[in-house]
Design a protein around this motif. Structure first.
Motif, PDB file in Angstrom:
ATOM      1  N   GLY A  40       7.864 -54.411  43.222  1.00 13.40           N
ATOM      2  CA  GLY A  40       8.414 -54.009  42.011  1.00 13.40           C
ATOM      3  C   GLY A  40       9.607 -53.163  41.828  1.00 13.40           C
ATOM      4  O   GLY A  40      10.512 -53.716  42.822  1.00 13.40           O
ATOM      5  N   LEU A  41       9.713 -52.089  41.491  1.00 17.05           N
ATOM      6  CA  LEU A  41      11.108 -51.241  41.383  1.00 17.05           C
ATOM      7  C   LEU A  41      11.417 -50.279  42.519  1.00 17.05           C
ATOM      8  O   LEU A  41      12.392 -49.818  42.624  1.00 17.05           O
ATOM      9  CB  LEU A  41      11.300 -50.548  40.171  1.00 17.05           C
ATOM     10  N   HIS A  42      10.268 -50.209  43.133  1.00 17.61           N
ATOM     11  CA  HIS A  42      10.267 -49.196  44.188  1.00 17.61           C
ATOM     12  C   HIS A  42      10.728 -47.908  44.073  1.00 17.61           C
ATOM     13  O   HIS A  42      11.522 -47.116  44.689  1.00 17.61           O
ATOM     14  CB  HIS A  42      11.231 -49.637  45.463  1.00 17.61           C
ATOM     15  N   CYS A  43      10.676 -47.265  42.608  1.00 17.93           N
ATOM     16  CA  CYS A  43      10.925 -45.969  42.080  1.00 17.93           C
ATOM     17  C   CYS A  43      12.494 -45.750  42.176  1.00 17.93           C
ATOM     18  O   CYS A  43      13.001 -44.835  42.016  1.00 17.93           O
ATOM     19  CB  CYS A  43      10.432 -44.812  42.928  1.00 17.93           C
ATOM     20  N   CYS A  56       3.448 -50.630  39.494  1.00 18.69           N
ATOM     21  CA  CYS A  56       4.853 -50.098  39.637  1.00 18.69           C
ATOM     22  C   CYS A  56       5.260 -49.593  38.156  1.00 18.69           C
ATOM     23  O   CYS A  56       6.212 -48.936  38.037  1.00 18.69           O
ATOM     24  CB  CYS A  56       5.600 -51.032  40.388  1.00 18.69           C
ATOM     25  N   PHE A  57       4.784 -50.545  37.055  1.00 16.49           N
ATOM     26  CA  PHE A  57       5.375 -50.361  35.848  1.00 16.49           C
ATOM     27  C   PHE A  57       4.388 -49.786  35.031  1.00 16.49           C
ATOM     28  O   PHE A  57       3.554 -48.898  35.467  1.00 16.49           O
ATOM     29  CB  PHE A  57       5.437 -51.616  35.331  1.00 16.49           C
TER      30      PHE A  57
END
Lengths: 411, 97
Positions: free
Chosen positions: A367-370, B12-13
């Motif tokens: 994902g985006l890894h925060c 994550c989303f």
């Protein structure tokens, strides 16, 4: 099935030797010490604070013990008394624990935020940074290394320039403390935030903040301190000024043990992680249909990069000045941590992460890894990336197994 | 196969559309192949634990591992309630196939 842990950029596993025993011993003893006995060498907080001071080469009274880096960044950013129209320079590589407190101040107070983008070589764009410094920022916030690409940022010279421009400098060392030397004075960092559960390999819920004596932060939380209880207001002296409430003393006892281990072994750790970075990077780079997000944009077309760029929805005064060029910079393991982001072409990252975990027993992050902004520059939206982050404690055969698993996904 | 339980998961989303379902039996090879009728199937039989992903015609994504009674479902953002109802109804179909 054997389980392989490759998410040390999130939380380290296993913890440093002796941490579990130190936490347990502390919890089994009656809490006779308040944790506030600044002169008591038997006090877990005292020992942990002094260990951290040794690690960072700073004075212990300037080390604030907090529940983590997010907490530390909030204490630093919200405690600086930023005001309407104050300019804060930060970068697209930052974590949400920097971006969101700043966004809140932008919404509530009207501060201005400028994000330094990545240049074509995947490093922070120095020319845009220099231009922004002419606008006399109040604060510059940079991370020491990206939690997405592992790239280490040149914070020392950048902070030196920032201080010459009159800014306070805030370093997010969450990814680097315990892995490479972090000395706030040398790095010109007025404020340095760190995490205890990543490179230091201590318990979750530990971290802190170093505050240079030249900087004064207003406390975000006030309340009990266990000492100076006769005062009407919160004590003004450091570190009590920024430590309200009962701390997690057993966890800091564990962190103290972890720091002592790390300090004894840091050169071996750095050397082992450099070798591991090289092995992992090269192994993944050899696989057809795997795209590593670090300095090699050759697999992306100009149109793909422009599309990624167009997806940016953030306030981005500085971003529009970036020119994208093809770059094929070779990775340099001395400029990065063992954190590698990649995608397997033809497979979305969530699917690939699911397959690695469920079919091969490999635990990584997807994902985006925060850190949402960096993906706009990397061209890794909307899915983000797969991230492998081993550590010196990862067996070499785990790296081989991980590379082999990715090869099978890519076939 | 019967649904035993379901729970919302975070990713994550936006996790509002991601659910974990537990069934009364593990996914057999035959169950997995049958789901091809619902959309496009990607079936990785050669993996150490064979996994599958089905992208249904309404956008619902089903991910699971052969012989495991669980699966992860991502419902389409536009019509999550209808897609969920449709998905749960389909297991009546699967059980009688």
């Amino acid at each position: 099935m054997r389980q392989i842990y490759l998410n040390n950029a999130g939380s380290a596993f296993p913890l440093a030797p002796g941490v579990e025993e130190a936490v347990t011993a502390c919890m089994r003893a009656p809490p006779l010490l308040s944790g506030r006995d600044v002169s008591g060498s038997a006090d877990s907080l005292y020992r942990c604070r002094h260990s951290l001071a040794g690690l960072l080469a700073v004075s212990p009274e300037q080390v604030v013990l907090l529940p983590g880096a997010t907490h530390g960044l909030n204490v630093a950013i919200l405690g600086l008394d930023l005001r309407k129209d104050d300019l804060v320079i930060t970068s697209v590589t930052e974590h949400n624990s920097v971006l969101r407190p700043l966004a809140r101040l932008e919404d509530r107070l009207g501060i201005r935020i400028a994000y330094v983008p990545l240049a074509a070589d995947m490093k922070l764009d120095a020319s845009i940074y220099d231009d922004l410094l002419k606008e006399k920022p109040r604060l510059v916030v940079l991370n020491h290394a990206s939690n997405v690409t592992g790239r280490i940022n040149p914070v020392g010279p950048w902070f030196k320039k920032a201080k010459s421009a009159g800014a306070v400098t805030l370093l997010d060392a969450s990814q680097t403390v315990g892995r490479i030397p972090v000395h706030p004075h040398e790095l010109q960092a007025d404020l340095t935030v760190f995490s205890g559960h990543k490179g230091l390999r201590g318990p979750l819920g530990t971290g802190g903040l170093h505050v240079a004596p030249s900087v004064s932060l207003a406390p975000v939380l006030v309340g009990g301190t266990g000492v100076k209880s006769d005062l009407r207001g919160h004590p003004d002296e450091m570190p009590l000024r920024l430590e309200a409430g009962t701390p997690n003393i057993p966890a800091f006892a564990g962190l103290d043990r972890a720091i002592r281990y790390i300090m004894k072994n840091v050169s071996d750790i750095t050397a082992a992680e450099a070798v591991m970075t090289q092995k992992l990077y090269r192994g993944l780079a050899e696989i057809e249909h795997v795209h590593i997000f670090d300095g090699d944009l050759s697999l992306q077309s100009d149109a793909e990069r422009q599309t990624a760029w167009d997806r940016a929805t953030w306030n981005q005064t500085a971003w529009n000045r970036t020119a994208w060029n093809r770059a094929e910079a070779a990775p340099n393991e001395t400029e990065r941590l063992p954190t590698i982001s990649f995608q397997v072409m033809g497979m979305d990252t969530d699917q690939a992460g699911f397959a690695l975990r469920e079919s091969f027993g490999i635990h990584c992050r997807t994902g985006l890894h925060c850190a949402p902004l960096i993906h706009t520059c990397l061209g890794s939206l909307p899915d983000g990336t797969l991230r492998f982050s081993p550590s010196f404690a990862s067996p070499s055969e785990d790296i081989d197994h991980a590379i082999d698993a990715v090869r099978r996904l890519a076939e | 196969m019967k649904i035993i339980s379901s729970e919302k998961m975070e990713n994550c989303f936006d996790g509002d559309f991601v659910f974990k379902y537990i069934f009364d039996a593990g996914w057999t090879r035959e169950d997995i192949i049958r789901m091809e009728a619902w959309g496009s199937l990607r079936y990785y039989e050669s993996f150490p634990r064979p996994m599958f992903q089905v992208t249904c015609s309404d956008g619902t994504i089903i991910k699971g591992v052969q012989n495991d009674p669980a699966c992860r479902i991502i419902f389409p953002r536009a019509t999550p309630a209808a897609a969920r109802e449709n998905f749960e109804a389909r297991f009546g179909e699967l059980s009688v196939l």
